[in-house]
Design an enzyme around this catalytic site. Structure first.
Site, mmCIF file in Angstrom:
data_model
loop_
_atom_site.group_PDB
_atom_site.id
_atom_site.type_symbol
_atom_site.label_atom_id
_atom_site.label_comp_id
_atom_site.label_asym_id
_atom_site.label_seq_id
_atom_site.Cartn_x
_atom_site.Cartn_y
_atom_site.Cartn_z
ATOM 1 N N GLU A 194 48.026 40.683 49.542
ATOM 2 C CA GLU A 194 47.476 40.085 48.418
ATOM 3 C C GLU A 194 46.177 40.116 47.628
ATOM 4 O OE1 GLU A 194 49.410 41.943 46.513
ATOM 5 O OE2 GLU A 194 48.175 41.821 44.769
ATOM 6 N N ASP A 195 45.253 40.680 47.229
ATOM 7 C CA ASP A 195 44.167 40.135 46.820
ATOM 8 C C ASP A 195 43.275 39.613 47.458
ATOM 9 O OD1 ASP A 195 43.847 41.697 44.919
ATOM 10 O OD2 ASP A 195 45.296 40.167 43.295
ATOM 11 N N ARG A 202 39.799 37.248 45.402
ATOM 12 C CA ARG A 202 39.301 38.270 44.799
ATOM 13 C C ARG A 202 40.619 38.921 44.131
ATOM 14 N NH1 ARG A 202 41.018 44.255 44.961
ATOM 15 N NH2 ARG A 202 42.811 42.638 44.101
ATOM 16 N N ASN A 239 37.568 41.403 49.688
ATOM 17 C CA ASN A 239 37.250 43.004 50.610
ATOM 18 C C ASN A 239 36.890 43.347 51.658
ATOM 19 O OD1 ASN A 239 35.386 45.857 51.211
ATOM 20 N ND2 ASN A 239 35.329 45.504 48.457
ATOM 21 N N ASP A 271 48.791 45.921 49.606
ATOM 22 C CA ASP A 271 48.871 46.703 49.002
ATOM 23 C C ASP A 271 47.686 47.228 48.168
ATOM 24 O OD1 ASP A 271 50.877 47.678 47.317
ATOM 25 O OD2 ASP A 271 50.130 46.251 44.861
ATOM 26 N N ASP A 272 46.725 46.554 47.539
ATOM 27 C CA ASP A 272 45.261 46.605 47.314
ATOM 28 C C ASP A 272 44.763 47.878 47.900
ATOM 29 O OD1 ASP A 272 45.439 44.290 45.476
ATOM 30 O OD2 ASP A 272 44.727 43.256 47.342
ATOM 31 N N TYR A 276 52.916 40.773 35.395
ATOM 32 C CA TYR A 276 52.361 41.683 36.337
ATOM 33 C C TYR A 276 51.016 41.981 35.511
ATOM 34 C CZ TYR A 276 51.222 44.877 40.393
ATOM 35 O OH TYR A 276 50.420 45.388 41.309
ATOM 36 N N ALA A 307 39.631 48.997 46.144
ATOM 37 C CA ALA A 307 41.481 49.946 45.765
ATOM 38 C C ALA A 307 40.296 51.752 46.208
ATOM 39 C CB ALA A 307 40.822 49.732 44.860
ATOM 40 N N ASN A 340 50.135 52.348 37.931
ATOM 41 C CA ASN A 340 50.749 51.480 38.513
ATOM 42 C C ASN A 340 50.834 51.175 40.083
ATOM 43 O OD1 ASN A 340 51.657 48.710 38.444
ATOM 44 N ND2 ASN A 340 52.659 48.700 36.891
ATOM 45 N N LYS A 356 54.588 39.506 42.068
ATOM 46 C CA LYS A 356 54.872 40.739 42.860
ATOM 47 C C LYS A 356 55.439 41.225 43.006
ATOM 48 C CE LYS A 356 51.090 43.497 43.736
ATOM 49 N NZ LYS A 356 50.157 44.338 44.687
ATOM 50 N N ASN A 396 40.979 46.823 36.188
ATOM 51 C CA ASN A 396 41.946 45.922 35.331
ATOM 52 C C ASN A 396 41.050 44.865 34.966
ATOM 53 O OD1 ASN A 396 44.596 47.154 35.717
ATOM 54 N ND2 ASN A 396 44.302 46.982 37.769
HETATM 55 P P1 NAI Z 1 36.082 45.254 44.944
HETATM 56 O O1 NAI Z 1 35.776 44.594 45.057
HETATM 57 O O2 NAI Z 1 36.582 45.748 46.736
HETATM 58 O O3 NAI Z 1 35.260 46.176 44.785
HETATM 59 C C1 NAI Z 1 34.458 46.868 43.718
HETATM 60 C C2 NAI Z 1 33.531 47.952 43.926
HETATM 61 O O4 NAI Z 1 32.929 47.807 42.437
HETATM 62 C C3 NAI Z 1 32.208 47.390 44.949
HETATM 63 O O5 NAI Z 1 32.365 48.603 45.696
HETATM 64 C C4 NAI Z 1 31.628 47.740 43.468
HETATM 65 O O6 NAI Z 1 29.924 47.828 44.600
HETATM 66 C C5 NAI Z 1 31.370 47.967 42.983
HETATM 67 N N1 NAI Z 1 30.870 48.568 41.632
HETATM 68 C C6 NAI Z 1 30.605 46.780 41.117
HETATM 69 N N2 NAI Z 1 29.681 46.591 40.193
HETATM 70 C C7 NAI Z 1 29.401 48.289 40.331
HETATM 71 C C8 NAI Z 1 28.424 49.381 39.547
HETATM 72 N N3 NAI Z 1 27.378 48.325 38.106
HETATM 73 N N4 NAI Z 1 28.212 50.242 39.906
HETATM 74 C C9 NAI Z 1 28.745 50.553 40.738
HETATM 75 N N5 NAI Z 1 29.563 50.554 41.244
HETATM 76 C C10 NAI Z 1 30.428 48.822 41.420
HETATM 77 O O7 NAI Z 1 37.022 45.219 43.932
HETATM 78 P P2 NAI Z 1 38.918 46.432 43.808
HETATM 79 O O8 NAI Z 1 39.872 46.368 44.902
HETATM 80 O O9 NAI Z 1 38.368 47.955 44.623
HETATM 81 O O10 NAI Z 1 39.160 46.716 42.720
HETATM 82 C C11 NAI Z 1 38.570 47.280 42.009
HETATM 83 C C12 NAI Z 1 39.035 47.332 40.571
HETATM 84 O O11 NAI Z 1 40.470 48.330 40.790
HETATM 85 C C13 NAI Z 1 39.696 46.362 40.035
HETATM 86 O O12 NAI Z 1 39.679 46.156 38.735
HETATM 87 C C14 NAI Z 1 40.717 46.242 40.599
HETATM 88 O O13 NAI Z 1 42.021 45.070 39.442
HETATM 89 C C15 NAI Z 1 41.102 47.418 40.161
HETATM 90 N N6 NAI Z 1 42.921 48.154 41.050
HETATM 91 C C16 NAI Z 1 43.457 49.142 40.189
HETATM 92 C C17 NAI Z 1 44.557 49.409 40.836
HETATM 93 C C18 NAI Z 1 44.683 50.019 39.903
HETATM 94 O O14 NAI Z 1 45.317 50.614 38.710
HETATM 95 N N7 NAI Z 1 46.694 50.831 40.482
HETATM 96 C C19 NAI Z 1 44.997 49.364 42.156
HETATM 97 C C20 NAI Z 1 43.999 48.173 43.134
HETATM 98 C C21 NAI Z 1 42.788 47.551 42.016
#
Ligand code: NAI
Length: 584
Positions: free
Chosen positions: A261-262, A171, A265, A284-285, A118, A321, A467, A189, A423
């Site tokens: 999953e993934d 994504r 947006n 899940d995201d 994972y 997220a 996680n 998953k 991540n």
């Molecule tokens: P997403 O693509 O839906 O959202 C990313 C967001 O970051 C967008 O709103 C974008 O405008 C913003 N962004 C990008 N560049 C930026 C900047 N320079 N300044 C401010 N904002 C900025 O992605 P998602 O699904 O929300 O995931 C984001 C991260 O969170 C990924 O790396 C993902 O792996 C991680 N994640 C971690 C989880 C966990 O730890 N349990 C669970 C889900 C996601």
């Protein structure tokens, strides 16, 4: 020799009477199937008796091993690889050879192996999926199958599928559009659902919806396995997804859980809104992330001594997220007595264009959090203005929580709470060590990727990983066993509370907002049980009759990775031959 003395009629009788398990009728199996089918294979653990009766005697060396000895060997083999992708390839191979050992190895060595099957390794696996792909572990349904999705589903060899993980690969983690290579995460998953919650692998189905990709690197990569076409969108995409959901219900029934999953947006939110009241589905995201992070918020109350309803929340990144977490935070705050508007007022979103304010053109999910404040793209200034108790990073911007930002937080709050969720590892907004160093050890920190423990001011610090694997396996188990037609949001709060209740004072002393990963199996069972209890109380469940002892009911459904005899229990050696004679 015994083997020659055994009458053919007796072997036939044995085969007719023998049902290895409900899924397998060996009258259609050859001995070789026991060595090549990963569900039947026990490697050198077949006894002499089994080897002779099954007709595989001589195909293996003399030594008979226990499953425990085999698991030790797997660990040695795995440790010989230093590269994480090679470790994955080893595990992938084990999965294809011996299913029980694959799941037992993960299940009994969670901390070491979860990061390989994972996050974070699974991201790399998806990027190199063409290199990793060997044998079918799920279904690829392409846009060219439109009109025939039900027929493609029928090609999957299992009829009783209860848990689907589906991606369109737009994504993948923080890595963007990986097209059909997203299959890696769907497989990962579901493996986690089996290893950590005991969901039977035979009822799990990973699916990649291949609608093309806009990723030029993938399109030009000779090892890419998906359609070499641009990603489709619009009504064609929507019709394809609608047909897919209807085909799943037609083939497997309304209670089969489809976990999204993934997805990109826009589609992720749109499809969740469209299907959540119609099908048994969750994302899940969005929702799983909401549950695991809100659980961390709940736990932090025990350290900060400040109720969640009295705090401000600043999200850096306003994607799937963050919105998922923000939405569930609203529900948690409502439960603490705030009304909807008061709860939304506590939450500030900041994306690539800066603070989400009312004068921006926003989609529905963000509008409710828009603030009547001046536009700003300066995170530091905003922190000064709103003084957030919680700073949550889900932006994929590596190092965004600079030393200055961390120092500022420490000046505002005695115990600032920081979630650096991005991540894979290199994208984290800050590392746990940085968070502690620049706040003089005041910060409570959780990250999306795992980090090793370290010493700080003479004390050992065990970074906690927020996680999703704490939540989705148990949710999935609870949902499929409870038989839910669709999934209400409050169930995620049930899961978050359950997880938070598993954090001990000792965990908190080590700076962890989550229990050790080694406790996930116990937590999954508890989440599943609480989902079932709550669903019956609320009248959501389709299961009849209601089990008196819900935990025992769920336990009775769990996958068992221990080897079983490959011969029926009523089998006994022919009287005249006595004990089997060793042929070697
Ligand atoms: P997403 O693509 O839906 O959202 C990313 C967001 O970051 C967008 O709103 C974008 O405008 C913003 N962004 C990008 N560049 C930026 C900047 N320079 N300044 C401010 N904002 C900025 O992605 P998602 O699904 O929300 O995931 C984001 C991260 O969170 C990924 O790396 C993902 O792996 C991680 N994640 C971690 C989880 C966990 O730890 N349990 C669970 C889900 C996601």
């Amino acid at each position: 020799m015994f083997f020659q003395k055994l009458k053919p009629s007796r072997i036939i009788k044995f085969l007719k009477n023998f049902h290895h398990n409900d899924a397998v009728c060996p009258s259609t199996l050859s001995g070789m199937d026991y060595l090549t089918d990963p569900r039947l294979n026990k490697g050198l653990a077949f006894t002499l008796e089994e080897r002779q009766i099954l007709g595989i005697h001589g195909l293996q060396p003399a030594r008979v091993k226990t499953q425990e000895e085999q698991i030790e060997l797997c660990k040695i083999s795995l440790s010989r690889y230093t590269d994480s992708l090679n470790k994955y390839l080893y595990l992938n191979n084990l999965h294809e050879r011996n299913e029980r050992n694959f799941y037992r190895l993960i299940s009994e060595n969670i901390e070491q192996i979860l990061p390989i099957v994972y996050t974070p390794t699974i991201g790399l696996v998806c990027q190199k999926f063409g290199l990793v792909y060997r044998r079918p572990k799920g279904l690829f349904i392409t846009i060219h199958d439109k009109g025939y999705i039900y027929q493609v589903l029928k090609n999957w060899p299992e009829n009783d599928v209860k848990l689907i993980c589906v991606t369109d690969g737009e994504r993948i983690l923080g890595l963007g559009d990986l097209g059909a290579s997203g299959m890696g995460i769907a497989i990962g998953k579901l493996s986690v659902c089996t290893a950590l919650a005991g969901v039977d692998p035979s009822i799990c189905l990973p699916i990649a919806l291949d609608v093309g990709t806009n990723n030029e690197t993938q399109l030009n990569d000779p090892i890419y396995v998906g359609l070499r076409e641009k990603r489709i969108s619009g009504s064609l995409y929507d019709e394809f997804l609608d047909e897919f959901m209807a085909a799943v219900v037609k083939k497997y029934g309304q209670y089969t859980l489809v976990q999204f999953e993934d997805f990109g947006n826009k589609n992720a939110f749109r499809l969740l809104d469209k299907y959540k009241k119609k099908y048994c589905t969750f994302n899940d995201d969005i929702q799983g992330t909401g549950a695991v992070v809100v659980s961390g918020f709940m736990t932090s109350e025990r350290v900060t001594k400040k109720s969640m309803k009295n705090c401000n929340y600043l999200f850096f990144g306003a994607g799937e997220a963050s919105i998922g977490i923000a939405n569930l935070t609203v529900r948690a705050l409502e439960k603490q007595g705030l009304n909807y508007k008061e709860a939304c007022d506590k939450i500030f979103l900041f994306d690539i264009d800066g603070l989400i304010t009312i004068n921006r053109d926003l989609d529905e999910h963000k509008k409710k959090f828009a603030k009547n404040l001046p536009k700003t793209r300066n995170l530091m200034e905003l922190i000064e203005t709103i003084k957030p108790d919680f700073l949550i990073g889900a932006s994929t911007v590596s190092g965004a929580f600079t030393p200055e930002i961390l120092q500022k937080l420490a000046r505002i709050h005695k115990r600032p709470v920081i979630f650096a969720l991005s991540n894979p590892t290199h994208l984290t907004e800050c590392t746990p060590e940085e968070a502690l160093k620049h706040t003089n050890g005041q910060a409570l920190i959780a990250t999306g990727s795992p980090f090793p423990k370290f010493s700080f001011n003479g004390a050992t610090f065990k970074p906690s990983q927020s996680n999703n694997a704490y939540i989705f396996p148990g949710m999935a188990l609870g949902i499929i066993e409870t038989q839910l037609k669709h999934i209400e949001d409050d169930l995620f709060l049930v899961a978050a509370e359950t997880l938070s209740n598993h954090v001990t004072d000792e965990d908190l002393q080590f700076g962890s907002l989550y229990p050790p990963l080694t406790k996930i199996k116990e937590i999954s069972l508890r989440i599943a049980t609480n989902i079932m209890k709550y669903s019956f109380k609320k009248g959501y469940s389709g299961l009849y009759p209601e089990p008196d002892d819900k935990e025992s009911f769920i336990r009775s459904k769990l996958y068992d990775y221990f080897y079983k005899p490959s011969l029926p229990s009523q089998w006994s050696w022919p009287q005249q031959s006595g004990k089997p004679k060793v042929l070697l």
